[in-house]
Design an enzyme around this catalytic site. Sequence first.
Site, PDB file in Angstrom:
ATOM      1  N   ASP A   1       0.851  -1.183   0.000  1.00  0.00           N
ATOM      2  CA  ASP A   1       0.000   0.000   0.000  1.00  0.00           C
ATOM      3  C   ASP A   1       0.895   1.246   0.000  1.00  0.00           C
ATOM      4  O   ASP A   1       2.090   1.147   0.233  1.00  0.00           O
ATOM      5  CB  ASP A   1      -0.944   0.016   1.206  1.00  0.00           C
ATOM      6  CG  ASP A   1      -0.255  -0.484   2.456  1.00  0.00           C
ATOM      7  OD1 ASP A   1       0.926  -0.130   2.673  1.00  0.00           O
ATOM      8  OD2 ASP A   1      -0.886  -1.227   3.231  1.00  0.00           O
TER       9      ASP A   1
ATOM     10  N   ASP B   1       1.422   4.904   1.631  1.00  0.00           N
ATOM     11  CA  ASP B   1       1.050   5.794   2.718  1.00  0.00           C
ATOM     12  C   ASP B   1       1.661   7.167   2.494  1.00  0.00           C
ATOM     13  O   ASP B   1       2.783   7.292   2.014  1.00  0.00           O
ATOM     14  CB  ASP B   1       1.536   5.237   4.057  1.00  0.00           C
ATOM     15  CG  ASP B   1       0.863   3.912   4.384  1.00  0.00           C
ATOM     16  OD1 ASP B   1      -0.337   3.775   4.065  1.00  0.00           O
ATOM     17  OD2 ASP B   1       1.535   3.020   4.918  1.00  0.00           O
TER      18      ASP B   1
ATOM     19  N   ASP C   1       9.666   3.017  13.426  1.00  0.00           N
ATOM     20  CA  ASP C   1      10.395   1.941  14.100  1.00  0.00           C
ATOM     21  C   ASP C   1      11.805   1.721  13.565  1.00  0.00           C
ATOM     22  O   ASP C   1      12.784   1.839  14.292  1.00  0.00           O
ATOM     23  CB  ASP C   1       9.572   0.641  14.085  1.00  0.00           C
ATOM     24  CG  ASP C   1       8.962   0.304  12.727  1.00  0.00           C
ATOM     25  OD1 ASP C   1       9.278   0.989  11.725  1.00  0.00           O
ATOM     26  OD2 ASP C   1       8.182  -0.663  12.649  1.00  0.00           O
TER      27      ASP C   1
HETATM   28  P1  ATP Z   1       4.199  -3.439   4.935  1.00  0.00           P
HETATM   29  O1  ATP Z   1       4.946  -3.547   3.674  1.00  0.00           O
HETATM   30  O2  ATP Z   1       4.020  -4.745   5.599  1.00  0.00           O
HETATM   31  O3  ATP Z   1       2.931  -2.633   4.848  1.00  0.00           O
HETATM   32  P2  ATP Z   1       5.181  -1.164   6.355  1.00  0.00           P
HETATM   33  O4  ATP Z   1       6.589  -0.776   6.692  1.00  0.00           O
HETATM   34  O5  ATP Z   1       4.426  -0.285   5.426  1.00  0.00           O
HETATM   35  O6  ATP Z   1       5.202  -2.646   5.894  1.00  0.00           O
HETATM   36  P3  ATP Z   1       3.082  -0.760   8.149  1.00  0.00           P
HETATM   37  O7  ATP Z   1       2.679  -1.642   9.267  1.00  0.00           O
HETATM   38  O8  ATP Z   1       2.193  -0.620   6.971  1.00  0.00           O
HETATM   39  O9  ATP Z   1       4.479  -1.264   7.725  1.00  0.00           O
HETATM   40  O10 ATP Z   1       3.379   0.675   8.774  1.00  0.00           O
HETATM   41  C1  ATP Z   1       3.684   1.821   7.961  1.00  0.00           C
HETATM   42  C2  ATP Z   1       4.772   2.630   8.605  1.00  0.00           C
HETATM   43  O11 ATP Z   1       4.357   3.098   9.881  1.00  0.00           O
HETATM   44  C3  ATP Z   1       6.049   1.837   8.882  1.00  0.00           C
HETATM   45  O12 ATP Z   1       6.877   1.813   7.769  1.00  0.00           O
HETATM   46  C4  ATP Z   1       6.641   2.607  10.030  1.00  0.00           C
HETATM   47  O13 ATP Z   1       7.304   3.751   9.587  1.00  0.00           O
HETATM   48  C5  ATP Z   1       5.434   3.050  10.800  1.00  0.00           C
HETATM   49  N1  ATP Z   1       5.062   2.091  11.861  1.00  0.00           N
HETATM   50  C6  ATP Z   1       4.099   1.141  11.798  1.00  0.00           C
HETATM   51  N2  ATP Z   1       3.992   0.481  12.950  1.00  0.00           N
HETATM   52  C7  ATP Z   1       4.905   1.013  13.784  1.00  0.00           C
HETATM   53  C8  ATP Z   1       5.294   0.759  15.127  1.00  0.00           C
HETATM   54  N3  ATP Z   1       4.712  -0.206  15.834  1.00  0.00           N
HETATM   55  N4  ATP Z   1       6.267   1.529  15.664  1.00  0.00           N
HETATM   56  C9  ATP Z   1       6.838   2.502  14.941  1.00  0.00           C
HETATM   57  N5  ATP Z   1       6.547   2.765  13.676  1.00  0.00           N
HETATM   58  C10 ATP Z   1       5.584   2.046  13.086  1.00  0.00           C
HETATM   59 MG    MG Z   2       2.383  -0.486   4.796  1.00  0.00          MG
END
Ligand code: ATP
Ligand code: MG
Length: 490
Positions: free
Chosen positions: A62, A64, A184
């Site tokens: 996705d 963001d 994170d």
């Molecule tokens: P995916 O490809 O699985 O969607 P993602 O990195 O986009 O991985 P998400 O869970 O969609 O992960 O979260 C989007 C963003 O929000 C992350 O890249 C990170 O910057 C931030 N984030 C999400 N969860 C946390 C957390 N628990 N602590 C700190 N930052 C977080």
């Molecule tokens: Mg994501």
Amino acid sequence: MDPQSGGATSPVIVARADHPISRSHISGNALKVLYRLKDAGYQGFLVGGCVRDLLIGIEPKDFDVATDASPEEMRRLFRNCRLIGRRFRLAHVRFGPQIIEVATFRAAGAPMAPEPDLDGITAEDAESDADESGGARLDEHGDIDGNVAAPEEDESFDRAHDERGRLLRDNVYGTIDQDVWRRDFTCNALYYSIQDFSIWDYVGGVEDVRARTIRLIGDPETRYREDPVRMLRAVRFEAKLGFEIHESARAPFATLAELLTHIPPARLLDEFQKLFLAGFGRRAFDLLREHGLFEPLFPATAAYLAEEPDGMALALIHAGLADTDRRVAEGRAVTPMFLFAVLLFGPVSAAAQRRFDAGVPPPVAIGEAVDEVIGQQNRRIGIPKRFSFPMRELLTLQPRFHRREGRRVLGFLGHPRFRAAYDFLLLRAHAGAENPAIARWWTEFLALSPEQQRERVGTDGGPGGDEPGPRRRRRRRRGGRRHAPPPAET
Ligand code: ATP
Ligand code: MG
């Protein structure tokens, strides 16, 4: 640098010419949002996993967006926009089935996953709250918005942390150089600017993505204490991306894994699904065990695996996860209930065996064993009834595969859970938990025409069918299940 204070250093700006991200790889709808923000005089960045994924050339799940526009300004700017969350609001801009999530920059002390105390909330609640009706909800990222009256109202807690160091507050908007520190991992903290297509990197994330390293922003122990689910996220990215968790991010696992036992079961269910149902479950399982993070999620299974002499339950888990990964790769449907059956099979068979030994008939024994194990498991990962019911059924049906004569065999074929039970039988046979000849018999049987099937099983099994009426009468007359042997695996 001190990320906890939101201390802003200035970013390294990687110009378009020096990175591979092209607009042709970015969702058209995300671009629309970014351009609209820009034209209205706001900052607009792609942020998080999508930037990381684009850098390594994989298709983001996705897109963001992060911006300095407030949620209310977002609503004025986009007609197709809904605000969600109560205390901290996010904008969802909808384009048909696709939602672009737009977050206003948040200040230091406002975590991504503030982790309100949802202990009283069941997995079903979390699920149903995922609609936008307010209350606690898991957002698109599985983050929990800080919308619940959390224990920070209690005077025994300090302003923003609970007694284990978990961050609780999340209600302050900020600027990009504050927003970055709450993320994170360095690889998740890159911002792609629509202004000049550059990448803003405050934390050395570009270098870490190139080196395929997962490294926490700031002090690892502090960041895990703020939100222990970050340990699972590290493993998820390791499994999904093939990155390596940096030594400094791995070291605290041994002492902090236990903190996962305090995470609300509904949130762990969400994380479980991201780990096990996204196409890399087998690898995630092995890595979780390697890092000592499986035990807090599945304590009974971990204990069983540590003791089992023959490796049967482990083989079943490996086969089940590999199967699920294959299905995901083929775009077929997958369900958590099947994986729960696979993952809990060891402890369930141990609990069933105790009952077989005490003379309890197999289906009853298995049903009770499932209830016992699920009861314990729910304290860690909350399993909603819509998964635990069919899972119970799938397991209690297993002894029925031993009956291969009579019309009731034909009735079994029509059972709504037959297919899943049969798939599970194949796995058990594959893992040495069932006589392979039985699985082969059923596979051949299913390939026959209805007439051939009728011939194969004969009609001596009684008045057949799976209609409850006749079957129950017959059972009572026969006084039980003469022909239903206990499952071979136990
Ligand atoms: P995916 O490809 O699985 O969607 P993602 O990195 O986009 O991985 P998400 O869970 O969609 O992960 O979260 C989007 C963003 O929000 C992350 O890249 C990170 O910057 C931030 N984030 C999400 N969860 C946390 C957390 N628990 N602590 C700190 N930052 C977080
Ligand atoms: Mg994501």
